[in-house]
Design a protein around this motif. Structure first.
Motif, PDB file in Angstrom:
ATOM      1  N   LYS A   1       0.129  20.660  15.465  1.00 14.66           N
ATOM      2  CA  LYS A   1       1.418  20.006  15.644  1.00 14.66           C
ATOM      3  C   LYS A   1       1.285  18.567  16.119  1.00 14.66           C
ATOM      4  CE  LYS A   1       4.374  24.044  16.246  1.00 14.66           C
ATOM      5  NZ  LYS A   1       5.464  24.659  17.035  1.00 14.66           N
ATOM      6  N   ARG A   2       0.060  18.135  16.338  1.00 12.53           N
ATOM      7  CA  ARG A   2      -0.144  16.729  16.702  1.00 12.53           C
ATOM      8  C   ARG A   2      -0.181  15.871  15.440  1.00 12.53           C
ATOM      9  NH1 ARG A   2      -5.373  18.363  20.164  1.00 12.53           N
ATOM     10  NH2 ARG A   2      -4.336  19.873  21.529  1.00 12.53           N
ATOM     11  N   PRO A   3       0.274  14.641  15.518  1.00  7.46           N
ATOM     12  CA  PRO A   3       0.190  13.762  14.340  1.00  7.46           C
ATOM     13  C   PRO A   3      -1.247  13.355  14.077  1.00  7.46           C
ATOM     14  CG  PRO A   3       0.956  12.537  16.247  1.00  7.46           C
ATOM     15  CD  PRO A   3       0.894  13.981  16.679  1.00  7.46           C
ATOM     16  N   SER A   4      -1.523  12.928  12.856  1.00 12.33           N
ATOM     17  CA  SER A   4      -2.828  12.339  12.551  1.00 12.33           C
ATOM     18  C   SER A   4      -2.842  10.900  13.040  1.00 12.33           C
ATOM     19  CB  SER A   4      -3.077  12.370  11.042  1.00 12.33           C
ATOM     20  OG  SER A   4      -2.161  11.512  10.385  1.00 12.33           O
ATOM     21  N   MET A   5      -4.003  10.287  13.062  1.00 13.51           N
ATOM     22  CA  MET A   5      -4.084   8.921  13.560  1.00 13.51           C
ATOM     23  C   MET A   5      -3.345   7.952  12.654  1.00 13.51           C
ATOM     24  SD  MET A   5      -5.316   8.778  16.492  1.00 13.51           S
ATOM     25  CE  MET A   5      -5.000   7.026  16.417  1.00 13.51           C
ATOM     26  N   ILE A   6      -3.299   8.195  11.359  1.00 12.28           N
ATOM     27  CA  ILE A   6      -2.563   7.287  10.479  1.00 12.28           C
ATOM     28  C   ILE A   6      -1.073   7.352  10.798  1.00 12.28           C
ATOM     29  CG2 ILE A   6      -2.456   9.030   8.635  1.00 12.28           C
ATOM     30  CD1 ILE A   6      -2.461   5.188   8.268  1.00 12.28           C
ATOM     31  N   ASP A   7      -0.579   8.554  11.134  1.00 14.06           N
ATOM     32  CA  ASP A   7       0.825   8.679  11.529  1.00 14.06           C
ATOM     33  C   ASP A   7       1.080   7.920  12.832  1.00 14.06           C
ATOM     34  OD1 ASP A   7       1.503  10.312   9.396  1.00 14.06           O
ATOM     35  OD2 ASP A   7       0.884  12.119  10.435  1.00 14.06           O
ATOM     36  N   VAL A   8       0.158   8.025  13.771  1.00 14.43           N
ATOM     37  CA  VAL A   8       0.310   7.335  15.055  1.00 14.43           C
ATOM     38  C   VAL A   8       0.385   5.828  14.839  1.00 14.43           C
ATOM     39  CG1 VAL A   8      -0.787   6.856  17.281  1.00 14.43           C
ATOM     40  CG2 VAL A   8      -0.833   9.174  16.345  1.00 14.43           C
ATOM     41  N   VAL A   9      -0.535   5.301  14.029  1.00 12.44           N
ATOM     42  CA  VAL A   9      -0.543   3.849  13.774  1.00 12.44           C
ATOM     43  C   VAL A   9       0.762   3.408  13.111  1.00 12.44           C
ATOM     44  CG1 VAL A   9      -1.647   2.044  12.387  1.00 12.44           C
ATOM     45  CG2 VAL A   9      -3.052   3.639  13.696  1.00 12.44           C
ATOM     46  N   ARG A  10       1.201   4.154  12.115  1.00 12.04           N
ATOM     47  CA  ARG A  10       2.433   3.774  11.416  1.00 12.04           C
ATOM     48  C   ARG A  10       3.640   3.782  12.350  1.00 12.04           C
ATOM     49  NH1 ARG A  10       1.271   7.405   5.974  1.00 12.04           N
ATOM     50  NH2 ARG A  10       0.123   5.820   4.818  1.00 12.04           N
ATOM     51  N   GLU A  11       3.707   4.778  13.234  1.00 12.65           N
ATOM     52  CA  GLU A  11       4.847   4.848  14.127  1.00 12.65           C
ATOM     53  C   GLU A  11       4.823   3.713  15.137  1.00 12.65           C
ATOM     54  OE1 GLU A  11       8.315   7.096  15.667  1.00 12.65           O
ATOM     55  OE2 GLU A  11       7.530   6.070  13.918  1.00 12.65           O
ATOM     56  N   LEU A  12       3.654   3.381  15.661  1.00 10.52           N
ATOM     57  CA  LEU A  12       3.555   2.257  16.593  1.00 10.52           C
ATOM     58  C   LEU A  12       3.952   0.952  15.922  1.00 10.52           C
ATOM     59  CD1 LEU A  12       0.220   3.192  18.408  1.00 10.52           C
ATOM     60  CD2 LEU A  12       2.516   3.250  19.401  1.00 10.52           C
ATOM     61  N   GLU A  13       3.530   0.774  14.660  1.00 15.82           N
ATOM     62  CA  GLU A  13       3.916  -0.428  13.924  1.00 15.82           C
ATOM     63  C   GLU A  13       5.434  -0.486  13.743  1.00 15.82           C
ATOM     64  OE1 GLU A  13       1.538  -0.002  10.430  1.00 15.82           O
ATOM     65  OE2 GLU A  13      -0.089  -1.247  11.222  1.00 15.82           O
ATOM     66  N   ARG A  14       6.046   0.665  13.510  1.00 18.57           N
ATOM     67  CA  ARG A  14       7.502   0.696  13.332  1.00 18.57           C
ATOM     68  C   ARG A  14       8.212   0.334  14.641  1.00 18.57           C
ATOM     69  NH1 ARG A  14      12.250   4.222  13.262  1.00 18.57           N
ATOM     70  NH2 ARG A  14      11.172   5.751  14.542  1.00 18.57           N
ATOM     71  N   ILE A  15       7.723   0.864  15.759  1.00 21.45           N
ATOM     72  CA  ILE A  15       8.356   0.541  17.047  1.00 21.45           C
ATOM     73  C   ILE A  15       8.244  -0.955  17.328  1.00 21.45           C
ATOM     74  CG2 ILE A  15       8.390   1.026  19.521  1.00 21.45           C
ATOM     75  CD1 ILE A  15       7.077   3.725  18.906  1.00 21.45           C
ATOM     76  N   LEU A  16       7.074  -1.542  17.027  1.00 28.34           N
ATOM     77  CA  LEU A  16       6.902  -2.972  17.240  1.00 28.34           C
ATOM     78  C   LEU A  16       7.884  -3.789  16.413  1.00 28.34           C
ATOM     79  CD1 LEU A  16       3.036  -3.513  17.514  1.00 28.34           C
ATOM     80  CD2 LEU A  16       4.768  -4.272  19.133  1.00 28.34           C
ATOM     81  N   LYS A  17       8.162  -3.325  15.202  1.00 29.69           N
ATOM     82  CA  LYS A  17       9.105  -4.048  14.351  1.00 29.69           C
ATOM     83  C   LYS A  17      10.533  -3.963  14.887  1.00 29.69           C
ATOM     84  CE  LYS A  17       6.582  -3.784   9.997  1.00 29.69           C
ATOM     85  NZ  LYS A  17       6.577  -3.282   8.610  1.00 29.69           N
ATOM     86  N   MET A  18      10.801  -2.960  15.681  1.00 28.69           N
ATOM     87  CA  MET A  18      12.140  -2.830  16.270  1.00 28.69           C
ATOM     88  C   MET A  18      12.359  -3.838  17.394  1.00 28.69           C
ATOM     89  SD  MET A  18      12.302   1.347  16.428  1.00 28.69           S
ATOM     90  CE  MET A  18      13.848   1.363  17.351  1.00 28.69           C
ATOM     91  N   LEU A  19      11.277  -4.381  17.951  1.00 29.85           N
ATOM     92  CA  LEU A  19      11.416  -5.348  19.035  1.00 29.85           C
ATOM     93  C   LEU A  19      11.812  -6.704  18.469  1.00 29.85           C
ATOM     94  CD1 LEU A  19       8.235  -4.506  21.136  1.00 29.85           C
ATOM     95  CD2 LEU A  19      10.566  -3.764  21.557  1.00 29.85           C
ATOM     96  N   PRO A  20      12.497  -7.544  19.260  1.00 35.22           N
ATOM     97  CA  PRO A  20      12.802  -8.908  18.798  1.00 35.22           C
ATOM     98  C   PRO A  20      11.532  -9.643  18.428  1.00 35.22           C
ATOM     99  CG  PRO A  20      14.033  -8.370  20.786  1.00 35.22           C
ATOM    100  CD  PRO A  20      13.057  -7.246  20.569  1.00 35.22           C
ATOM    101  N   GLU A  21      11.627 -10.504  17.407  1.00 36.35           N
ATOM    102  CA  GLU A  21      10.437 -11.166  16.869  1.00 36.35           C
ATOM    103  C   GLU A  21       9.796 -12.121  17.866  1.00 36.35           C
ATOM    104  OE1 GLU A  21      11.165 -12.974  13.131  1.00 36.35           O
ATOM    105  OE2 GLU A  21      11.832 -11.118  12.175  1.00 36.35           O
ATOM    106  N   THR A  22      10.531 -12.537  18.877  1.00 33.09           N
ATOM    107  CA  THR A  22       9.956 -13.453  19.865  1.00 33.09           C
ATOM    108  C   THR A  22       8.911 -12.785  20.728  1.00 33.09           C
ATOM    109  OG1 THR A  22      11.696 -12.902  21.442  1.00 33.09           O
ATOM    110  CG2 THR A  22      12.095 -14.772  19.976  1.00 33.09           C
ATOM    111  N   GLY A  23       8.871 -11.446  20.672  1.00 30.88           N
ATOM    112  CA  GLY A  23       7.919 -10.720  21.497  1.00 30.88           C
ATOM    113  C   GLY A  23       8.454 -10.390  22.875  1.00 30.88           C
TER     114      GLY A  23
END
Length: 950
Positions: free
Chosen positions: A879-901
């Motif tokens: 039931k744990r995600p694979s590492m590729i799933d983890v990376v993709r989800e982290l990238e998605r969360i980062l995109k949700m943040l304002p672009e200024t960082g």
């Protein structure tokens, strides 16, 4: 002195043999010398090349050396192929390779070779196949390779090559396949490549390219695949001239920082696969009808607006349509699947999540083969939407089940009556036919589809027809999706009419020759392939690949033997005595001078330091140079003579555990290279001391920062970037390292931060290689080993079963994520961080335990990150995600943040303003809320080993 005398004797005897062989029509002496030079540059631990000093290369079946059956006009044989695929070779490539005058194939794939590619290879004017992929080559691509006017295929992918693509490659007038992907190639794409009119496949994905996409590439009228994913063409647009590709089948430009609009690609009549996801494309999606051959359209994670084109309803082969994470509006056409003829293995996944779609045109009643995802759209507020919970869940659904049949089910009740290496042929027309298979590792490098099951029978027929076999003779034992590639393990069986129940030697050589010379007819749909291994077990284990069957006549053999036997016997006896005496004396000297506890060794490509050099770098291990201490020993900051600052880990004296970790870490890090792994500079194995020399990480460990020892605090965006960096490093270990690696000791103190706070995973002393292929050609799921690791980070399943898997690393990384969220230790005062966060989450008090040093943060992102962390820490590995799933989800969360960082006030909530519901952390168990699995079934299928449905 003795060494020189022995060498003189050996040289004299060898010269006599060469003279005798020259009189008997043998291999060109220049090429014999070149082969011996090649061997001298290589480290061959498995002794595959042990016969490279016996007899004549072309006459004596030297491993991997193939020659024509007839001599050349000069009266000599000439080497035509050097095939040393997957032989665990390390070392360097010899410049003498340039001395082969008639070489057609140079194959060193899937070894551990280092150093640069010799420019002298550019002298081999006859060369057609240059296959160097899957090694550790560094440096730039030599300009001289552009002189290979007869080259058909250049494969240098999956190395560590840097520099630019040479403009001289425009002179490769006959090349069809340029595979330069998965390196560190930088700079602009040379427009001059557009002059290669023969080019069919151009793969440059996963590099550091910049600049712009050359419009001139549209002149490549024979190009079928253009794959440039994961580069940085910042600000570049997709040239509108690309609509003029006449034969293009696949266009993949994912994550390239592209801007502008999508050009009209409807004129590319054979286009099958289009991936423009994870860019900054804007405007509307062109409404003109695309090729009816389309299987995959991925435009997700852009800034597209406007409606969904109705032309998507006229694509009968479509299997994946991903438009999620855009600004699309209007209606969802309920008839996108109307022209698709579904069968048992066909499916269609339509992902429209996180847009502004407000209603549905028509009646929404998709077939069972269709997965529709609408979560995050205004349409999901419509209470009349049928199956609302299914369509509107932010979490993606499960993949469609795959049918699996096995005609040998009744046969398996008893083992094959012949031998252990024989097995029942799954699809044999003769019931319970027992035979010895050939095992082949095979990978589709750029297929024009995302889902394999509907095409398995077609692929089976494609391979077996050219191999001149019946379809039942091939079985796809297993396959796995790997980030746009499909890796599989094949078994080939002899015909049921073969009374020996095995292939004869000549048939094995014929089959291998077809795979290694890339003579399969081109197939644009399946794309380019690569041979990963050709495993010989059981009755085939003694077969060597060389000039099998090429034999010298008895008369010539008699002349050679009679002329050489007297001197050979005499000199061999003398040399044996001299060598034995010299070796015994040398060993006695060594035994007196070597401390018994040392583990001396020499590893190619890794710098060795003397004790004096390391002591000088640390001011004789001055206490002011000490920067840390762990179970292995103390860590010092040092400065090398060239002013390079390094970290030096010094083992505790007499530590047996330290010795093992020392050897393990050097062997692993010498072949692991990734921007998110700490680099090994070298080591010292001198004066009974064992020290490792790494790149220096000035910002210390993640644990230091979370404990408040640093001068600054980590913001949420900084923590998220650190989490992503660590995840990418572990993803490399699990999927790109060859063989893969299980780290086994991931924790906050083993994640180091460089001057820019980029995360790098460190400390590989406890790491284990993933297991090799099992007898039946499948990849084992785990390594059975004693439990090692740090309390609080160890996977509970591993603790109970002693079975180490890639999901064990996922668990440990999940604990690190929870540390990033809370600032807590994995275990503190008897409290386990996983249990504490779960209890807080279930009580709706998650935000109350968020690290106060984080400052402001967007609570929706916190929820998703917490959900991901807890999913990683699930007690059940499956039931744990694979590492590729983890990376993709982290990238998605980062995109949700304002672009200024930084976090803007309108998205910022302090701790007391909102509580995290328990459902968000357990959304993978069927409840609603945030989800870790962004790509859902697609992502999970990428990470799941699937059994062939045949």
């Amino acid at each position: 002195m003795w060494g020189m005398r022995i060498f003189d004797c050996v040289f004299a005897v060898s010269w006599c043999y060469l003279v005798l062989f020259a009189a008997a029509r043998v291999t060109d002496p220049t090429e014999v010398h070149a082969l011996l030079a090649v061997k001298s540059y290589l480290d061959d631990p498995m002794q595959h090349l042990r016969n490279w000093n016996k007899g004549d290369p072309c006459r004596s079946n030297w491993t991997g050396v193939l020659c024509p059956a007839t001599v050349g006009t000069d009266g000599h044989f000439h080497v035509q192929e050097i095939q040393l695929l997957n032989m665990n070779l390390s070392g360097l490539l010899a410049p003498e390779l340039g001395q082969f005058s008639q070489l057609l194939v140079l194959d060193f794939m899937w070894n551990n070779l280092t150093g640069s590619i010799p420019k002298e290879i550019g002298n081999i004017s006859t060369l057609k196949l240059l296959l160097l992929n899957g090694n550790k080559f560094t440096g730039s691509l030599p300009d001289e390779l552009g002189n290979l006017s007869n080259l058909n295929r250049l494969q240098v992918d999956q190395n560590e090559i840097s520099g630019q693509v040479p403009k001289s490659f425009a002179n490769l007038s006959r090349v069809k396949h340029l595979h330069l992907n998965n390196n560190s190639i930088s700079g602009n794409l040379p427009p001059e490549l557009s002059k290669i009119s023969s080019l069919v496949h151009l793969l440059l994905d996963n590099n550091d390219l910049s600049g712009f996409l050359p419009p001139e590439f549209s002149n490549l009228q024979n190009l079928r695949i253009l794959q440039l994913d994961n580069n940085n063409f910042g600000g570049s647009e997709i040239p509108h001239s690309y609509s003029n590709f006449s034969k293009l089948v696949k266009l993949s430009l994912r994550n390239c920082s592209l801007q502008g609009s999508i050009p009209d690609l409807s004129r590319i009549v054979n286009l099958t696969f289009l991936d423009l996801s994870q860019n900054h494309l804007s405007g509307t999606i062109p409404s003109n009808k695309l090729s009816e051959k389309m299987t995959t359209i991925d435009l997700s994670d852009n800034q597209l607006d406007g409606p969904i084109p109705r032309s998507f309803s006229d694509l009968p082969q479509l299997e994946t349509l991903s438009l999620d994470n855009n600004h699309l509006n209007g209606s969802v056409p309920a008839n996108i699947w109307q022209n698709i003829s579904f069968n048992g293995s066909t499916r269609l996944v339509i992902d429209l999540r996180n847009n502004s779609l407000s209603n549905i045109t028509g009646v929404l009643n998709p077939p069972v083969n269709v997965t529709l995802r609408l979560g995050g759209n205004p349409i999901c507020n419509n209470s009349n939407l049928p199956k609302k919970g299914v369509f509107c869940a932010l979490e993606a659904g499960e993949d469609l089940p795959m049918n699996s049949t096995n005609s040998t089910v009744d046969c398996q009740k008893q083992s094959c009556p012949i031998a252990d290496s024989y097995e029942y042929v799954p699809a044999s027309p003769l019931r319970c036919f027992c035979a010895a298979p050939l095992r082949i590792g095979y990978r589709l490098k750029s297929p024009s589809f995302t889902y394999f099951p509907p095409y398995i029978d077609q692929f089976d027929l494609y391979l077996t027809s050219y191999l001149n076999m019946d379809p039942y003779q091939m079985s796809i034992e297993s396959y796995i999706h790997e980030q746009g590639r499909i890796k599989m393990y094949l078994k080939l069986y002899p015909r049921v009419s073969d009374p020996s129940n095995r292939f004869n030697d000549s048939e094995v050589l014929r089959i291998r020759g077809l795979f290694t010379t890339w003579t399969f007819p081109p197939n644009d749909f399946f794309g380019p392939y690569e041979l990963l291994n050709f495993t010989l077990l059981g009755p085939y284990s003694n077969l060597h690949f060389g000039n099998e069957g090429l034999r010298i006549s008895k008369g010539i053999w008699a002349a050679i033997i009679l002329g050489a036997i007297a001197s050979a016997v005499a000199t061999t006896t003398i040399l044996t005595i001299l060598i034995a005496r010299h070796h015994a004396r040398h060993q006695r000297v060594l035994s007196r001078n070597r401390p018994s506890s040392r583990a001396s060794m020499k590893i190619d490509g890794v710098k060795t330091f003397t004790f004096k050099e390391v002591a000088l770098a640390t001011e004789n291990f001055n206490s002011s140079s000490k920067v840390g201490q762990g179970g292995y020993g103390k860590v010092y900051k040092g400065t090398l003579p060239d002013r390079t600052i390094v970290a030096i880990k010094r083992a505790e004296e007499g530590s047996l555990q330290g010795q093992k970790e020392f050897l393990n870490e050097i062997k692993l890090l010498s072949r692991l290279h990734h921007r998110n792994l700490v680099s090994l500079v070298g080591y010292c194995d001198d004066e009974a001391e064992q020290m490792l020399v790494y790149e220096f990480m000035p910002n210390g460990t993640l644990r230091d920062w979370l404990s408040g020892k640093a001068k600054e605090n980590l913001t949420f965006s900084m923590r998220l970037c650190i989490a992503l960096g660590a995840a990418k490093g572990i993803l490399y270990l699990h999927t790109e390292a060859n063989p893969p690696v299980f780290h086994r000791d991931i924790k906050a103190s083993n994640i180091l931060l460089d001057s820019k706070l980029n995360a790098k995973v460190a400390d590989f002393g406890l790491s284990r290689l993933a297991p090799a292929l099992e007898e039946e050609g499948t990849v084992p799921h785990h390594v059975s080993t004693i439990v090692r690791g740090t309390p609080g980070y160890v996977d509970p399943e591993y603790l109970l079963t002693h079975k180490l898997t890639d999901k064990s690393d996922v668990y440990s990384l999940g604990v690190v994520f929870l540390e990033l969220l809370t600032g807590m230790h994995a275990i503190s005062h008897g409290k386990n961080i996983v249990r504490e966060v779960k209890m807080a989450c279930q009580s709706g008090l998650m935000l109350s335990i968020i690290d106060s040093k984080m400052g402001a943060y967007p609570s929706d992102c916190i929820e998703i990150f917490a959900s991901l962390a807890l999913c990683c820490c699930n007690d059940k590995p499956e039931k744990r995600p694979s590492m590729i799933d983890v990376v993709r989800e982290l990238e998605r969360i980062l995109k949700m943040l304002p672009e200024t960082g930084t976090v803007s006030s309108e998205f910022t909530y302090m701790h007391s303003s909102k509580s995290l519901s328990s459902s968000s952390s357990y959304s993978h168990q069927g409840q609603t809320g945030s989800s870790w699995n962004v790509l859902g079934s697609d992502a999970m299928s990428d990470a799941t080993l699937a059994v062939s449905p045949r």
